[in-house]
Design an enzyme around this catalytic site. Structure first.
Site, PDB file in Angstrom:
ATOM      1  N   HIS A  93       0.804  -1.222   0.000  1.00 41.38           N
ATOM      2  CA  HIS A  93       0.000   0.000   0.000  1.00 41.38           C
ATOM      3  C   HIS A  93       0.835   1.270   0.000  1.00 41.38           C
ATOM      4  O   HIS A  93       0.345   2.353   0.302  1.00 41.38           O
ATOM      5  CB  HIS A  93      -1.012  -0.023   1.147  1.00 41.38           C
ATOM      6  CG  HIS A  93      -2.233  -0.805   0.775  1.00 41.38           C
ATOM      7  ND1 HIS A  93      -2.287  -2.161   0.859  1.00 41.38           N
ATOM      8  CD2 HIS A  93      -3.416  -0.415   0.258  1.00 41.38           C
ATOM      9  CE1 HIS A  93      -3.458  -2.577   0.424  1.00 41.38           C
ATOM     10  NE2 HIS A  93      -4.173  -1.534   0.054  1.00 41.38           N
ATOM     11  N   ASP A 164      -6.317   4.703   9.720  1.00 39.97           N
ATOM     12  CA  ASP A 164      -7.714   4.836   9.284  1.00 39.97           C
ATOM     13  C   ASP A 164      -8.188   3.597   8.538  1.00 39.97           C
ATOM     14  O   ASP A 164      -9.383   3.317   8.478  1.00 39.97           O
ATOM     15  CB  ASP A 164      -7.866   6.026   8.325  1.00 39.97           C
ATOM     16  CG  ASP A 164      -7.642   7.345   9.022  1.00 39.97           C
ATOM     17  OD1 ASP A 164      -7.558   7.355  10.259  1.00 39.97           O
ATOM     18  OD2 ASP A 164      -7.535   8.364   8.324  1.00 39.97           O
ATOM     19  N   GLU A 280     -10.011  13.833  14.449  1.00 41.44           N
ATOM     20  CA  GLU A 280      -9.479  14.016  13.092  1.00 41.44           C
ATOM     21  C   GLU A 280     -10.184  15.212  12.465  1.00 41.44           C
ATOM     22  O   GLU A 280     -10.946  15.920  13.129  1.00 41.44           O
ATOM     23  CB  GLU A 280      -9.661  12.764  12.231  1.00 41.44           C
ATOM     24  CG  GLU A 280      -8.599  11.702  12.469  1.00 41.44           C
ATOM     25  CD  GLU A 280      -8.373  10.768  11.282  1.00 41.44           C
ATOM     26  OE1 GLU A 280      -8.907  11.037  10.185  1.00 41.44           O
ATOM     27  OE2 GLU A 280      -7.659   9.757  11.458  1.00 41.44           O
TER      28      GLU A 280
HETATM   29  P1  FAD Z   1       4.155  -1.810   2.170  1.00 44.90           P
HETATM   30  O1  FAD Z   1       3.673  -0.676   1.371  1.00 44.90           O
HETATM   31  O2  FAD Z   1       4.149  -3.132   1.536  1.00 44.90           O
HETATM   32  O3  FAD Z   1       5.620  -1.494   2.726  1.00 44.90           O
HETATM   33  C1  FAD Z   1       5.970  -0.218   3.194  1.00 44.90           C
HETATM   34  C2  FAD Z   1       7.465  -0.162   3.514  1.00 44.90           C
HETATM   35  O4  FAD Z   1       7.727  -0.943   4.670  1.00 44.90           O
HETATM   36  C3  FAD Z   1       8.364  -0.739   2.415  1.00 44.90           C
HETATM   37  O5  FAD Z   1       9.572  -0.052   2.401  1.00 44.90           O
HETATM   38  C4  FAD Z   1       8.570  -2.170   2.859  1.00 44.90           C
HETATM   39  O6  FAD Z   1       9.771  -2.709   2.364  1.00 44.90           O
HETATM   40  C5  FAD Z   1       8.580  -2.020   4.374  1.00 44.90           C
HETATM   41  N1  FAD Z   1       8.044  -3.189   5.058  1.00 44.90           N
HETATM   42  C6  FAD Z   1       6.888  -3.840   4.797  1.00 44.90           C
HETATM   43  N2  FAD Z   1       6.733  -4.839   5.675  1.00 44.90           N
HETATM   44  C7  FAD Z   1       7.795  -4.802   6.498  1.00 44.90           C
HETATM   45  C8  FAD Z   1       8.219  -5.579   7.600  1.00 44.90           C
HETATM   46  N3  FAD Z   1       7.511  -6.615   8.034  1.00 44.90           N
HETATM   47  N4  FAD Z   1       9.382  -5.253   8.209  1.00 44.90           N
HETATM   48  C9  FAD Z   1      10.124  -4.197   7.782  1.00 44.90           C
HETATM   49  N5  FAD Z   1       9.788  -3.454   6.730  1.00 44.90           N
HETATM   50  C10 FAD Z   1       8.636  -3.744   6.103  1.00 44.90           C
HETATM   51  N6  FAD Z   1      -0.920   5.166   7.139  1.00 44.90           N
HETATM   52  C11 FAD Z   1      -1.138   5.696   8.354  1.00 44.90           C
HETATM   53  O7  FAD Z   1      -0.204   5.851   9.146  1.00 44.90           O
HETATM   54  N7  FAD Z   1      -2.390   6.069   8.738  1.00 44.90           N
HETATM   55  C12 FAD Z   1      -3.480   5.887   7.944  1.00 44.90           C
HETATM   56  O8  FAD Z   1      -4.577   6.218   8.332  1.00 44.90           O
HETATM   57  C13 FAD Z   1      -3.276   5.307   6.668  1.00 44.90           C
HETATM   58  N8  FAD Z   1      -4.316   5.074   5.852  1.00 44.90           N
HETATM   59  C14 FAD Z   1      -4.096   4.506   4.631  1.00 44.90           C
HETATM   60  C15 FAD Z   1      -5.191   4.252   3.805  1.00 44.90           C
HETATM   61  C16 FAD Z   1      -5.011   3.663   2.565  1.00 44.90           C
HETATM   62  C17 FAD Z   1      -6.206   3.399   1.692  1.00 44.90           C
HETATM   63  C18 FAD Z   1      -3.696   3.347   2.135  1.00 44.90           C
HETATM   64  C19 FAD Z   1      -3.465   2.750   0.797  1.00 44.90           C
HETATM   65  C20 FAD Z   1      -2.602   3.593   2.945  1.00 44.90           C
HETATM   66  C21 FAD Z   1      -2.797   4.176   4.203  1.00 44.90           C
HETATM   67  N9  FAD Z   1      -1.728   4.430   5.064  1.00 44.90           N
HETATM   68  C22 FAD Z   1      -1.957   4.972   6.295  1.00 44.90           C
HETATM   69  C23 FAD Z   1      -0.358   4.229   4.613  1.00 44.90           C
HETATM   70  C24 FAD Z   1       0.253   2.947   5.081  1.00 44.90           C
HETATM   71  O9  FAD Z   1       0.611   3.047   6.447  1.00 44.90           O
HETATM   72  C25 FAD Z   1       1.486   2.704   4.265  1.00 44.90           C
HETATM   73  O10 FAD Z   1       1.077   2.447   2.966  1.00 44.90           O
HETATM   74  C26 FAD Z   1       2.385   1.631   4.778  1.00 44.90           C
HETATM   75  O11 FAD Z   1       3.378   1.477   3.792  1.00 44.90           O
HETATM   76  C27 FAD Z   1       1.768   0.294   5.104  1.00 44.90           C
HETATM   77  O12 FAD Z   1       1.356  -0.398   3.983  1.00 44.90           O
HETATM   78  P2  FAD Z   1       1.755  -1.926   3.764  1.00 44.90           P
HETATM   79  O13 FAD Z   1       1.573  -2.694   5.013  1.00 44.90           O
HETATM   80  O14 FAD Z   1       1.050  -2.370   2.560  1.00 44.90           O
HETATM   81  O15 FAD Z   1       3.341  -1.831   3.541  1.00 44.90           O
END
Ligand code: FAD
Length: 528
Positions: A93, A164, A280
């Site tokens: 994400h 969120d 918020e």
């Molecule tokens: P990824 O996007 O897959 O990874 C993010 C980063 O972390 C990359 O660099 C990856 O290599 C690293 N990573 C992933 N897993 C691990 C692990 N286990 N150990 C170490 N590194 C790792 N964020 C907020 O804080 N508050 C919100 O309210 C919020 N709302 C969102 C709503 C939507 C619809 C979306 C799409 C995103 C939102 N986000 C929010 C953002 C979200 O926190 C980030 O996208 C974050 O990257 C988490 O997504 P992911 O778990 O898919 O991680």
């Protein structure tokens, strides 16, 4: 048989493409219990993210069955003379390719639905494990927060701090910070973690906490995946409420709006009965599903027509969103307590929207909006999102220059704005926040659409983002990007500030000396 063939194929592809010095038999001897795959559908999924702005193909994808699988792969990458990169992918994400890698392996942390049992570090199909007595949950790093919540609710408990949207992974949000309307009170998610298991860039699997491997513990929290892969997190829990009173009120005056938000977050030290649980807000410039997909709350049956209030005040409205949790034991005093708090606020009197929903429905609210957008083909579009931390002292300048200026009455997506208390953030973590006691999140969550309207194109929105960043820079606002994206090292140095950058580099040299982890963040280049 087929999976053995695929594994050998994946290894051969790695060898040919990066000149890996490990022999196939040696990699086979790594003995991963999960799946190392080059299946085009797995590779394709790992090549993309929610942002839809970058597409980078990894050589292979590992779907680990355990933390040991993660450690084996990273160790192989670290020990091989030629080297290859390794990026954890939570749920993909990110916006700017942060979990992608071009000459290495993506570890699909969310695949397989694993769980963890605290002691053995091996995954069990049972999923997150709750300790009712000590009020914590042990969750696999790739676990989605929605699954953590569902499990903890079975025990009448829930984590304290949220994002969120719950279809994000534990390791992914902890690598950033993890924020929502509870952060003013409990701090970000990274302030609510007791312990993590981490695979460092050397392939060591270490348990870290304030007491044990403390430097690594603080480094990985908000560490953008640079120091290790989080395979387990022990997350603090509290008794879960059953219901939420969810209130939205409108403002046409920005200074009244921020005054009230700041007042509400100043109550963080008060007893639960004298504060809200969630604070918020958002900026409402125009209407429509895409523009306000988080605001389905304002249904046509609501008595106040938002557009009529907006038109009377130059078109920009501010929406304060607050909640109070309750259950049977506290429902009796709810109305009175909420009224007392609302009585101190200066919103437009006719603009109160209230609803009562189960706690799970409130926390999972964005998923409802996601399903709506998906059904209209509006979810899988490019998302040039920009998230900024703006110091309290400059938020009025930001309003004038951006909400009432650069955006030109067209948002192309929701814009969130809410303040947080810096004293709830641990300075020892890797995350960067402005240097003021109160700072705001401003999240421009925009979707690029191909509708013929040039103000909705990716190019237009990306240019606007650059313009906003330039405006903040020129006005010396000391704004910090949340989920930062930069392309040059000097920008990263400026982001961290000299002191924190030195620490960040030092931690990188110690925990990922070959710089093989999370190269999609574009902070460091691998040493091979
Ligand atoms: P990824 O996007 O897959 O990874 C993010 C980063 O972390 C990359 O660099 C990856 O290599 C690293 N990573 C992933 N897993 C691990 C692990 N286990 N150990 C170490 N590194 C790792 N964020 C907020 O804080 N508050 C919100 O309210 C919020 N709302 C969102 C709503 C939507 C619809 C979306 C799409 C995103 C939102 N986000 C929010 C953002 C979200 O926190 C980030 O996208 C974050 O990257 C988490 O997504 P992911 O778990 O898919 O991680």
């Amino acid at each position: 048989m087929a999976s053995r063939f695929l594994l050998t194929f994946a290894i051969c592809r790695l060898i040919v493409t990066v000149g890996l010095t490990l022999k196939p038999t040696e990699l086979l001897r790594l003995g991963v219990e999960g799946q190392l795959t080059v299946d085009p559908s797995h590779v394709e999924a790992a090549s993309r993210d929610f942002g839809g702005l970058h597409r980078v193909e990894p050589l292979a994808v590992l779907r680990p069955a355990s933390a040991n699988d993660v450690a084996r792969l990273v160790r192989a990458a670290y020990e091989s003379a030629e080297g290859f990169t390794v990026s954890a992918r939570g749920h993909g994400h990110s916006i700017n390719g942060q979990s992608q890698t071009s000459n290495g392996v993506v570890i699909d942390m969310s695949g397989g639905g694993g769980g963890c049992s605290g002691g053995t570090r091996r995954l069990k199909p049972a999923g997150p494990r709750v300790s009712e007595k000590e009020r914590y949950v042990d969750a696999w790093g790739g676990e989605l927060w929605i699954d953590v919540l569902r499990r903890t609710l079975e025990h009448g408990l829930a984590p304290l701090s949220w994002t969120d949207y719950l279809y994000l992974s534990v390791g992914g949000t902890l690598s950033n910070a993890g924020i929502s309307g509870q952060a003013f009170n409990h701090g970000p998610q990274i302030s609510n973690v007791h312990e993590v298991d981490v695979v460092t860039g050397k392939g060591e699997l270490l348990t870290c906490s304030e007491e044990q491997n403390a430097e690594l513990f603080h480094a990985v929290l908000g560490g953008l995946g640079q120091f290790g892969i989080i395979t387990r997190a022990r997350i603090a829990l509290e008794p879960a409420p059953t219901m939420v009173r969810w209130i939205r009120v409108l403002y046409s005056n920005f200074s009244d709006f921020t005054h009230d938000q700041e007042y509400l977050i100043s109550l963080h030290g008060k007893p639960a009965s004298k504060k809200f649980d969630y604070v918020e807000g958002s900026v409402i410039v125009d209407e429509g599903l895409v523009n306000n997909w988080r605001s389905s709350f304002f249904s046509p049956s609501n008595p106040v027509k938002i557009s009529s209030i907006g038109a009377a005040n130059g078109g920009v409205l501010y929406c304060l969103e607050i909640t109070r949790n309750y259950d049977e034991s506290t429902a009796g005093s709810l109305d009175q307590e909420v009224e007392a708090l609302m009585g101190k606020l200066n919103f437009i009197p006719a603009s109160v929207f209230t609803t009562d929903v189960p706690y799970l429905d409130f926390l999972d609210r964005v998923h409802t909006a996601e399903l709506k957008l998906r059904s209209k083909g509006l979810w899988e579009v490019p998302h040039p999102w920009l998230n900024l931390f703006v110091p309290k002292s400059r938020i009025a300048d930001f309003d004038r220059g951006v909400f009432k200026g650069i955006l030109g009455k067209k948002t192309s997506g929701p814009i969130l704005i809410y303040p947080m208390n810096k004293n709830k953030w641990d300075e020892r973590s890797s995350v960067v926040t402005p240097d003021e006691e109160v700072f705001y999140l401003v999240a421009l969550l925009r979707s690029a659409l191909d509708t013929g309207d040039e103000t909705q194109t990716l190019e237009h929105l990306s240019n606007q983002n650059s313009q906003i960043l330039r405006f903040c820079g020129d006005a010396r606002m000391n704004v910090k990007q949340y989920m930062p994206h930069y392309t040059t090292q000097s920008e990263w140095v400026e982001h961290f500030g000299l002191g924190k950058w030195a620490l960040f580099q030092q931690r990188k040299a110690e925990f990922d000396p070959k710089r093989i982890l999370a190269t999609g963040q574009r902070i460091f280049s691998p040493s091979f």
